[in-house]
Design a protein around this motif. Structure first.
Motif, PDB file in Angstrom:
ATOM      1  N   GLU A  58       0.826  -1.209   0.000  1.00 43.96           N
ATOM      2  CA  GLU A  58       0.000   0.000   0.000  1.00 43.96           C
ATOM      3  C   GLU A  58       0.862   1.261   0.000  1.00 43.96           C
ATOM      4  N   LEU A  59       1.873   1.278   0.843  1.00 40.13           N
ATOM      5  CA  LEU A  59       2.721   2.459   0.952  1.00 40.13           C
ATOM      6  C   LEU A  59       3.545   2.667  -0.316  1.00 40.13           C
ATOM      7  N   ALA A  60       3.970   1.574  -0.939  1.00 42.27           N
ATOM      8  CA  ALA A  60       4.710   1.697  -2.195  1.00 42.27           C
ATOM      9  C   ALA A  60       3.826   2.305  -3.280  1.00 42.27           C
ATOM     10  N   GLU A  61       2.575   1.883  -3.321  1.00 41.00           N
ATOM     11  CA  GLU A  61       1.643   2.441  -4.301  1.00 41.00           C
ATOM     12  C   GLU A  61       1.379   3.918  -4.019  1.00 41.00           C
ATOM     13  N   ALA A  62       1.219   4.242  -2.745  1.00 42.52           N
ATOM     14  CA  ALA A  62       1.003   5.645  -2.380  1.00 42.52           C
ATOM     15  C   ALA A  62       2.208   6.507  -2.754  1.00 42.52           C
ATOM     16  N   GLU A  63       3.413   5.964  -2.573  1.00 39.34           N
ATOM     17  CA  GLU A  63       4.621   6.693  -2.932  1.00 39.34           C
ATOM     18  C   GLU A  63       4.707   6.906  -4.438  1.00 39.34           C
ATOM     19  N   GLU A  64       4.299   5.905  -5.204  1.00 34.48           N
ATOM     20  CA  GLU A  64       4.296   6.037  -6.658  1.00 34.48           C
ATOM     21  C   GLU A  64       3.333   7.137  -7.093  1.00 34.48           C
TER      22      GLU A  64
END
Length: 235
Positions: free
Chosen positions: A166-172
């Protein structure tokens, strides 16, 4: 000659303090480090920056905390104190583990750097409290301690991995400046060309058939699959 101090900060904090020491406030130190990590990430936390935030000399900080490993121990245990747990589990192992997973996920979203640390083998007071509660969730099932740990760790490790995604997607999204709909529109020409040029049957099904549920729904659905597996193991 003074005996060497314990390598683990919790043991050092529990040891008798020498009278000539003038201790800093560990709560203030920890809150400062957590605030820095929440704002700029775990890599931004340093002894110098924490000392500056609490208006102390860096060397004064080193007399109480040996380095960043100590800081991370304090920070991790501090945020675990935010988990609002009942005195004893009372809803059955499955509901209790699901509730603990949900609270852990929310905690990691409030403090994204926690997902980088994982489930640390720490003996801080809040970590011990959470461990005791988690083990109590699966008590009474006739399991060995190892099997109880398997159930708790499987649930929490799944949660950690989900949050990391989730956090990786939010960072993207933050990096590109695109929301989910805009990102799909942006990727559509590439995906169309990819599917036309080569055979990717499962990718095509994902693109054409998959829905777009919210992350809460996906988390709940996949957590149920994990709990189903644990329940099967019990039988």
């Amino acid at each position: 000659m003074d005996s060497p101090s314990p390598p683990v900060i919790w043991a050092r904090l529990a040891a008798p303090r020498r009278v000539r020491e003038r201790p800093l406030d560990y709560e203030i130190i920890t809150r400062a480090a957590v605030a820095i990590a929440d704002l700029d990430g775990l890599d931004a936390v340093s002894m110098r920056r924490v000392a500056s935030r609490i208006e102390s000399g860096t060397m004064s900080l080193y007399r109480h905390i040996r380095g960043k490993d100590d800081l991370i121990e304090l920070m991790y245990d501090h945020v675990l104190g935010e988990l609002d747990l009942a005195e004893r589990p009372s809803k059955g192992w499955r509901a209790e583990l699901a509730d603990l997973a949900g609270r852990s996920r929310a905690l990691q979203h409030r403090h994204p750097w926690v997902s980088q640390i994982g489930q640390r083998p720490t003996m801080g007071p809040n970590a011990v409290r959470v461990m005791e509660y988690a083990m109590a969730c699966v008590d009474g099932l006739g399991l060995t301690v190892d099997r109880m740990l398997d159930m708790v760790s499987t649930t929490l490790h799944f949660t950690q991995g989900f949050v990391q995604a989730e956090l990786a997607e939010a960072e993207e999204r933050r990096r590109t400046g695109l929301d989910e709909d805009a990102w799909r529109d942006w990727m559509a020409p590439y995906l169309s060309r990819l599917l036309n040029e080569e055979e990717h049957p499962y990718l095509e099904r994902i693109v054409t058939e998959a829905g777009h549920p919210g992350q809460d729904e996906v988390f709940g659905r996949r957590l149920e699959m994990v709990l189903d597996g644990l329940a099967l193991g019990l039988r």
